[in-house]
Design an enzyme around this catalytic site. Structure first.
Site, PDB file in Angstrom:
ATOM      1  N   GLY A 143      -1.549   2.215   6.709  1.00  0.00           N
ATOM      2  CA  GLY A 143      -1.826   1.468   7.603  1.00  0.00           C
ATOM      3  C   GLY A 143      -1.276  -0.069   7.785  1.00  0.00           C
ATOM      4  N   LYS A 144      -0.178  -0.088   7.043  1.00  0.00           N
ATOM      5  CA  LYS A 144       0.416  -1.393   6.909  1.00  0.00           C
ATOM      6  C   LYS A 144       0.857  -1.954   8.203  1.00  0.00           C
ATOM      7  CE  LYS A 144       3.303   0.078   3.549  1.00  0.00           C
ATOM      8  NZ  LYS A 144       2.608   1.023   3.315  1.00  0.00           N
TER       9      LYS A 144
ATOM     10  N   GLY B  18       0.890  -1.242   0.018  1.00  0.00           N
ATOM     11  CA  GLY B  18      -0.172  -0.149  -0.145  1.00  0.00           C
ATOM     12  C   GLY B  18       0.772   1.191   0.078  1.00  0.00           C
TER      13      GLY B  18
ATOM     14  N   GLU C  49      -7.495  34.024  -9.029  1.00  0.00           N
ATOM     15  CA  GLU C  49      -8.125  33.134  -8.505  1.00  0.00           C
ATOM     16  C   GLU C  49      -9.598  33.054  -8.758  1.00  0.00           C
ATOM     17  OE1 GLU C  49      -6.674  30.763  -7.075  1.00  0.00           O
ATOM     18  OE2 GLU C  49      -4.756  31.667  -6.973  1.00  0.00           O
TER      19      GLU C  49
END
Length: 604
Positions: A209-210, A204, A427
């Protein structure tokens, strides 16, 4: 504490004795005085000057005189009596009778001190060296235990992380639930002839979150958990990595059933033969030992190897084959529901205001992974504390999202009124084109407040997660990116450097449309160019052109055509809605920030 004090005192005592013995052994010993020759002693006896002779040992003679207090020393030949030697030198028995000759048994202290001074330093230094080696290998001191594994072991009695603490990756949790069930009930699988995967590779992007998932597997299974990083195997000493691998797997087998987790396994698992010069370096030797250990697991040893990496493409094929890493679990970026679940996990235990809605925050954070969301919640809590609030409100979460995406506000940057007006129209051009074109993402906020390196920003947010991109959407996005520069041309009849990043992003999208996605009507559904990647470095180093110069010219023409078409569409929109452009820019100059509801009101 007492044992430690005793060991420390013993070490200091050994050092003190060793130093004393060493000084004694190398210090110049007191030499025996030369004394007078034995012939001179014979002449002095003949002259009646000698009062007493004390024979010590085998060769030493101490001489005392009648008329003076001085004591002299003489030496004779070993193995021959003093009286016989003096008789041979002409001393008569009468003269000898006038001298009191005494015999004194030799003392052993001198010889013992000599032996002790030569042997004791060797013994003490050897004992000290042995003691230090045992101390270094016994526990925390790793000075000499190079080949020992540095894995940290967690017993699993008090799990700190379980599957309830992991959200947004439901499919991965289902895959790893089988691993937990096997460690808890192995008979259930063995009775059916099933074999649990020996290795599970967690793949991942960074922050998905491994490592957290591996901890959750350990917490759910309640078994010993060995954690080590791939970089901890390899040292500057040859053979250390392989030795640590052997020691790690030996510990795991002794604590079976257990889990071995190797974080960032690509540090040692890279493709073999990819080293500089193609040599068989220490990293490859470590990898070879890992391959042997994984293949050498006994069938009745419940040891499961978990590994995590974000670069599975550079791992050695032998490491990924069935029998080693049988299963690959992908932890992808969470979708909207996953982000909502992760937000709820990190919001637990924090005081929240009534207006906080995790679903709205999940919609505003596309592309965020678990680590980003954790950082987002923490930033919101820090902002609330800075403002002396008792609860975290939606305002803090909105501000935290902008801080994570664009950086903190730079209120100290002084901008002239002229530049402020240019930034406002720039913008406003982005916001207007993105609002009018149907395929662009809705504009969430427009601001001319500097954040990070940007002088202003327009924040579009998608309503839903998308996994496929359409050509018409790409074209609308190109027009939206060029809206700021086009607005400068239309209002000021000049351009500035403020559109540099917009042009870079637009050119990159247009070139990918032509060369990678096959979205060019003229060149057709083909890909052009082959990326070269050096496995050892793990990154792209160039692109190999597999097309001619004529095709390269056509690619450039197609890219230019897409950019010019986007510029024309942006100019058409801004010309048509010029009054809206001026209204948005004027409002930005006045309030500096426009939210989505106010922007919709301006268009209404």
């Amino acid at each position: 504490m007492g044992s430690g004090w005793f060991r420390s005192g013993f070490v200091y005592l050994l050092i003190l004795v060793a130093v004393a013995a060493l000084i004694f052994s190398i210090s110049p010993q007191s030499k025996k005085p030369e004394g007078i020759p034995i012939t001179q002693l014979a002449e002095e006896i003949k002259a009646g000057k000698v009062k007493r002779i004390t024979v010590t040992g085998d060769d030493s003679l101490k001489i005392e005189y009648r008329n003076k207090k001085e004591v002299a020393v003489s030496h004779k030949e070993s193995g021959v009596g003093a009286i016989e030697i003096l008789r041979d030198l002409g001393v008569t028995d009468t003269q000898l009778a006038a001298v009191n000759i005494e015999y004194e048994p030799p003392g052993n202290w001198g010889s013992w001190l000599t032996i002790l001074g030569s042997v004791l330093p060797v013994l003490v230094v050897g004992a000290l060296f042995y003691f230090l080696i045992r101390q270094a290998q016994s526990g925390n001191n790793q000075a000499l235990s190079f080949g020992k594994s540095r894995a940290r072991m967690f017993t699993g009695d008090k799990p700190t992380v379980t599957f309830e603490d992991v959200a947004g990756v439901e499919e991965a949790k289902e895959e790893l639930q089988e691993v937990v069930e096997f460690l808890q009930e192995p008979e259930k699988f063995i009775s059916l002839g099933a074999r649990i995967p020996k290795g599970v590779l967690l793949v991942g992007a960074p922050g998905t979150g491994k490592t957290l998932m591996a901890k959750a597997v350990s917490g759910e299974a309640g078994v010993p958990f060995f954690s080590i990083s791939g970089s901890e195997f390899v040292e500057m000493f040859v053979g250390v990595g392989a030795s640590r691998v052997r020691d790690l797997f030996d510990q795991a087998k002794r604590n079976s059933p257990c889990i071995v987790f190797v974080d960032e396994i690509d540090a040692v698992g890279r493709h073999r033969g990819a080293g500089l010069g193609g040599s068989h370096d220490e990293r490859e030797q470590t990898l070879n030992q890992i391959l042997v250990e994984m293949d050498g697991f006994e069938t009745d040893t419940n040891v499961i190897l978990l590994a995590a990496t974000n670069r599975p493409d550079i791992l050695d094929p032998a490491l990924l084959r069935p029998g080693r890493f049988d299963r690959r679990v992908v932890l992808d970026r969470p979708d909207m529901n996953g982000r909502k679940a992760i937000l709820e996990v990190h919001m637990q235990g924090k005081p929240l205001a009534a207006d906080v809605d995790p679903m709205i925050l999940a919609k505003q954070t596309p592309g965020f992974v678990g680590a980003d969301i954790e950082n987002l919640v923490n930033e919101a809590a820090l902002l609330a504390a800075r403002r002396n609030k008792k609860a975290i409100g939606m305002e803090e979460f909105q501000e935290a999202i902008e801080r994570v995406l664009a950086g903190p506000e730079r209120k100290s940057r002084l901008i002239s009124d002229e530049e402020k007006e240019i930034i406002a129209y720039h913008e406003a051009g982005h916001a207007l084109v993105m609002t009018v074109l149907p395929r662009c993402d809705p504009v969430h906020k427009v601001s001319i407040i500097s954040r990070g390196m940007a002088l202003g920003y327009t924040m579009p947010l998608p309503e839903d997660d998308r996994y496929l991109q359409h050509r018409v959407k790409f074209k609308d996005e190109l027009a939206g990116l060029l809206g700021g520069r086009t607005a400068e041309e239309l209002i000021f009849e000049d351009v500035t450097t403020g559109a540099a990043n917009d042009l870079e992003r637009a050119t990159r999208i247009a070139r990918k449309m032509v060369t990678e996605y096959g979205m060019s009507e003229k060149l057709g559904p083909m890909t052009f160019g082959h990326k070269e990647e050096l496995v050892f470095l793990g990154r792209e180093i160039g692109e190999q052109r597999n097309y001619s110069e004529a095709v390269a010219q056509e690619i450039d023409n197609e890219v230019r055509s897409l950019i010019e078409e986007a510029h024309s569409r942006a100019k058409e929109v801004l010309t048509t809605y010029k009054d809206k452009l001026e209204a948005i820019a004027g409002r930005l100059v006045e309030v500096e920030t426009i939210e989505a509801p106010e922007l919709e009101a301006l268009f209404a």
